[in-house]
Design a protein around this motif. Structure first.
Motif, PDB file in Angstrom:
ATOM      1  N   ALA A 191      -4.357  -7.468  -7.080  1.00  0.00           N
ATOM      2  CA  ALA A 191      -4.277  -7.033  -8.476  1.00  0.00           C
ATOM      3  C   ALA A 191      -5.353  -7.718  -9.290  1.00  0.00           C
ATOM      4  O   ALA A 191      -5.821  -8.821  -8.958  1.00  0.00           O
ATOM      5  N   ASP A 192      -5.736  -7.056 -10.403  1.00  0.00           N
ATOM      6  CA  ASP A 192      -6.733  -7.626 -11.318  1.00  0.00           C
ATOM      7  C   ASP A 192      -6.169  -7.826 -12.728  1.00  0.00           C
ATOM      8  O   ASP A 192      -6.911  -8.098 -13.664  1.00  0.00           O
ATOM      9  N   GLY A 193      -4.854  -7.679 -12.874  1.00  0.00           N
ATOM     10  CA  GLY A 193      -4.214  -7.821 -14.177  1.00  0.00           C
ATOM     11  C   GLY A 193      -3.932  -6.501 -14.852  1.00  0.00           C
ATOM     12  O   GLY A 193      -3.113  -6.438 -15.776  1.00  0.00           O
ATOM     13  N   GLU A 194      -4.593  -5.438 -14.424  1.00  0.00           N
ATOM     14  CA  GLU A 194      -4.370  -4.104 -14.978  1.00  0.00           C
ATOM     15  C   GLU A 194      -3.854  -3.131 -13.926  1.00  0.00           C
ATOM     16  O   GLU A 194      -2.985  -2.309 -14.200  1.00  0.00           O
ATOM     17  N   ARG A 195      -4.404  -3.213 -12.739  1.00  0.00           N
ATOM     18  CA  ARG A 195      -4.014  -2.320 -11.654  1.00  0.00           C
ATOM     19  C   ARG A 195      -3.538  -3.129 -10.450  1.00  0.00           C
ATOM     20  O   ARG A 195      -3.902  -4.293 -10.275  1.00  0.00           O
ATOM     21  N   LEU A 196      -2.739  -2.464  -9.629  1.00  0.00           N
ATOM     22  CA  LEU A 196      -2.209  -3.049  -8.409  1.00  0.00           C
ATOM     23  C   LEU A 196      -2.565  -2.126  -7.251  1.00  0.00           C
ATOM     24  O   LEU A 196      -2.296  -0.927  -7.300  1.00  0.00           O
ATOM     25  N   TRP A 197      -3.176  -2.701  -6.227  1.00  0.00           N
ATOM     26  CA  TRP A 197      -3.498  -1.958  -5.012  1.00  0.00           C
ATOM     27  C   TRP A 197      -2.666  -2.508  -3.864  1.00  0.00           C
ATOM     28  O   TRP A 197      -2.488  -3.732  -3.744  1.00  0.00           O
ATOM     29  N   THR A 198      -2.175  -1.625  -3.006  1.00  0.00           N
ATOM     30  CA  THR A 198      -1.437  -2.045  -1.824  1.00  0.00           C
ATOM     31  C   THR A 198      -2.015  -1.342  -0.597  1.00  0.00           C
ATOM     32  O   THR A 198      -2.457  -0.191  -0.683  1.00  0.00           O
ATOM     33  N   PHE A 199      -1.989  -2.031   0.531  1.00  0.00           N
ATOM     34  CA  PHE A 199      -2.560  -1.510   1.770  1.00  0.00           C
ATOM     35  C   PHE A 199      -1.583  -1.727   2.912  1.00  0.00           C
ATOM     36  O   PHE A 199      -0.948  -2.787   3.009  1.00  0.00           O
ATOM     37  N   ARG A 200      -1.473  -0.733   3.765  1.00  0.00           N
ATOM     38  CA  ARG A 200      -0.660  -0.852   4.987  1.00  0.00           C
ATOM     39  C   ARG A 200      -1.511  -0.341   6.148  1.00  0.00           C
ATOM     40  O   ARG A 200      -1.844   0.850   6.227  1.00  0.00           O
ATOM     41  N   TYR A 201      -1.856  -1.259   7.044  1.00  0.00           N
ATOM     42  CA  TYR A 201      -2.752  -0.896   8.152  1.00  0.00           C
ATOM     43  C   TYR A 201      -2.595  -1.902   9.281  1.00  0.00           C
ATOM     44  O   TYR A 201      -2.352  -3.091   9.043  1.00  0.00           O
ATOM     45  N   SER A 202      -2.740  -1.430  10.516  1.00  0.00           N
ATOM     46  CA  SER A 202      -2.859  -2.324  11.661  1.00  0.00           C
ATOM     47  C   SER A 202      -3.703  -1.642  12.728  1.00  0.00           C
ATOM     48  O   SER A 202      -3.748  -0.413  12.823  1.00  0.00           O
ATOM     49  N   SER A 203      -4.370  -2.457  13.537  1.00  0.00           N
ATOM     50  CA  SER A 203      -5.194  -1.920  14.616  1.00  0.00           C
ATOM     51  C   SER A 203      -4.365  -1.146  15.623  1.00  0.00           C
ATOM     52  O   SER A 203      -4.855  -0.226  16.280  1.00  0.00           O
ATOM     53  N   ARG A 204      -3.080  -1.507  15.747  1.00  0.00           N
ATOM     54  CA  ARG A 204      -2.169  -0.799  16.663  1.00  0.00           C
ATOM     55  C   ARG A 204      -1.630   0.495  16.069  1.00  0.00           C
ATOM     56  O   ARG A 204      -0.945   1.260  16.743  1.00  0.00           O
ATOM     57  N   ARG A 205      -1.876   0.718  14.785  1.00  0.00           N
ATOM     58  CA  ARG A 205      -1.268   1.837  14.049  1.00  0.00           C
ATOM     59  C   ARG A 205       0.263   1.719  14.062  1.00  0.00           C
ATOM     60  O   ARG A 205       0.981   2.728  14.132  1.00  0.00           O
ATOM     61  N   ALA A 206       0.743   0.488  14.026  1.00  0.00           N
ATOM     62  CA  ALA A 206       2.185   0.207  13.960  1.00  0.00           C
ATOM     63  C   ALA A 206       2.359  -0.981  13.028  1.00  0.00           C
ATOM     64  O   ALA A 206       2.610  -2.100  13.465  1.00  0.00           O
ATOM     65  N   SER A 207       2.214  -0.724  11.723  1.00  0.00           N
ATOM     66  CA  SER A 207       2.122  -1.799  10.743  1.00  0.00           C
ATOM     67  C   SER A 207       3.486  -2.333  10.344  1.00  0.00           C
ATOM     68  O   SER A 207       4.518  -1.675  10.513  1.00  0.00           O
ATOM     69  N   ARG A 208       3.488  -3.531   9.768  1.00  0.00           N
ATOM     70  CA  ARG A 208       4.704  -4.131   9.228  1.00  0.00           C
ATOM     71  C   ARG A 208       5.255  -3.243   8.114  1.00  0.00           C
ATOM     72  O   ARG A 208       4.531  -2.486   7.470  1.00  0.00           O
ATOM     73  N   SER A 209       6.552  -3.371   7.849  1.00  0.00           N
ATOM     74  CA  SER A 209       7.225  -2.493   6.895  1.00  0.00           C
ATOM     75  C   SER A 209       6.706  -2.694   5.473  1.00  0.00           C
ATOM     76  O   SER A 209       6.329  -3.799   5.076  1.00  0.00           O
ATOM     77  N   LEU A 210       6.693  -1.612   4.700  1.00  0.00           N
ATOM     78  CA  LEU A 210       6.292  -1.652   3.299  1.00  0.00           C
ATOM     79  C   LEU A 210       6.891  -0.438   2.593  1.00  0.00           C
ATOM     80  O   LEU A 210       6.860   0.675   3.128  1.00  0.00           O
ATOM     81  N   PHE A 211       7.435  -0.663   1.380  1.00  0.00           N
ATOM     82  CA  PHE A 211       8.130   0.386   0.640  1.00  0.00           C
ATOM     83  C   PHE A 211       7.711   0.334  -0.831  1.00  0.00           C
ATOM     84  O   PHE A 211       7.344  -0.716  -1.346  1.00  0.00           O
ATOM     85  N   TYR A 212       7.784   1.500  -1.493  1.00  0.00           N
ATOM     86  CA  TYR A 212       7.549   1.560  -2.931  1.00  0.00           C
ATOM     87  C   TYR A 212       8.729   2.249  -3.601  1.00  0.00           C
ATOM     88  O   TYR A 212       9.433   3.058  -2.980  1.00  0.00           O
TER      89      TYR A 212
END
Length: 275
Positions: A191-212
């Motif tokens: 984040a930069d104080g105005e916007r929030l970016w989130t990323f979900r990625y892994s080399s295995r294409r089996a990433s850790r859990s993430l929800f919005y």
């Protein structure tokens, strides 16, 4: 691994989200359901943006979050429209304050769940790719902080998704060169104080859990008894390693290989691939 929470929206008391939900981040520090470890007690951190400073405030400690009196004290008095919270389970690096998330540089905040595989073998080459002008600001020994400073080196100020993609691509190239088949596992918030970016990625294409979280008007219609939502704006969003409760219609899985942008107006999900 770790568990984290990122909030963006109307000013909220930190404690309302850290402690009050059924499966709050504090509860997850002891009883995570979707992480590699059920206990995340190797330190914690909270960072938030206020109205008086261009840079975020950050507090970090090496003890567990579940019994920290200072964290509870701060959380019951501080309000913010954008904040991060993180509970840590070390993947091998030392339990020390400088290794706790979130990390800060200028107006930027960064936190991570995951790992660079075989980091002890790749660390030298990755660290040497950091801009020499930034190298002295590297305080800890984690792969997460190295990822942050690589992203800054590779253009975070100009293009957040592009910088993170270049960072991920560099890690995969160095890893493959050293014979590491699946070098990267990450869910990241920046984040930069105005916007929030989130990323979900892994080399295995089996990433850790993430929800919005769903739109506030949708959640409010489904669950009118949720006191926290009574004054929440339609801009309010939460991104979490695992849901804060079991209420239907509230939580949506972040797509594999994606970048999400939470910002005034329309939020976006974009495909994410390393460059």
């Amino acid at each position: 691994m770790c568990r984290w929470l990122a909030y963006s929206g109307q000013d909220v008391l930190l404690g309302d989200l850290l402690y009050k939900p059924e499966h709050s981040l504090i509860d997850q520090s002891l009883h995570a359901r979707m992480g590699v470890e059920t206990t995340n007690g190797d330190g914690f951190g909270v960072g938030w943006y206020g109205t008086e400073a261009a840079t975020p405030a950050v507090i970090r400690d090496t003890g567990p979050a579940w019994n920290n009196r200072n964290l509870r004290e701060i959380a019951s008095h501080v309000r913010s429209p954008l904040f991060f919270a993180h509970v840590r389970a070390s993947t091998g690096t030392a339990v020390q304050q400088t290794n706790c998330h979130p990390f800060r540089h200028g107006r930027w905040m960064w936190m991570h769940n995951g790992a660079i595989a075989e980091f002890h073998r790749l660390r030298r080459d990755l660290s040497l790719a950091i801009d020499p002008a930034l190298f002295s600001e590297l305080e800890g020994s984690t792969d997460s902080e190295v990822m942050f400073y690589l992203a800054i080196t590779l253009g975070l100020d100009q293009d957040v998704p592009g910088a993170v993609a270049r960072m991920a691509g560099l890690i995969e190239r160095v890893g493959h060169r050293e014979g590491v088949e699946h070098p990267l596992q990450m869910t990241v918030a920046v984040a930069d104080g105005e916007r929030l970016w989130t990323f979900r990625y892994s080399s295995r294409r089996a990433s850790r859990s993430l929800f919005y979280s769903s739109r506030v008007d949708t959640v409010r219609a489904l669950h009118p008894d949720l006191e926290f939502l009574s004054g929440a704006s339609d801009e309010t969003r939460l991104v979490v390693s695992e849901p804060l409760g079991d209420l239907p219609g509230v939580w949506n899985e972040v797509p594999e290989g994606s970048c999400g942008v939470v910002q005034p107006g329309t939020d976006e999900f974009l495909p994410f691939e390393p460059v």
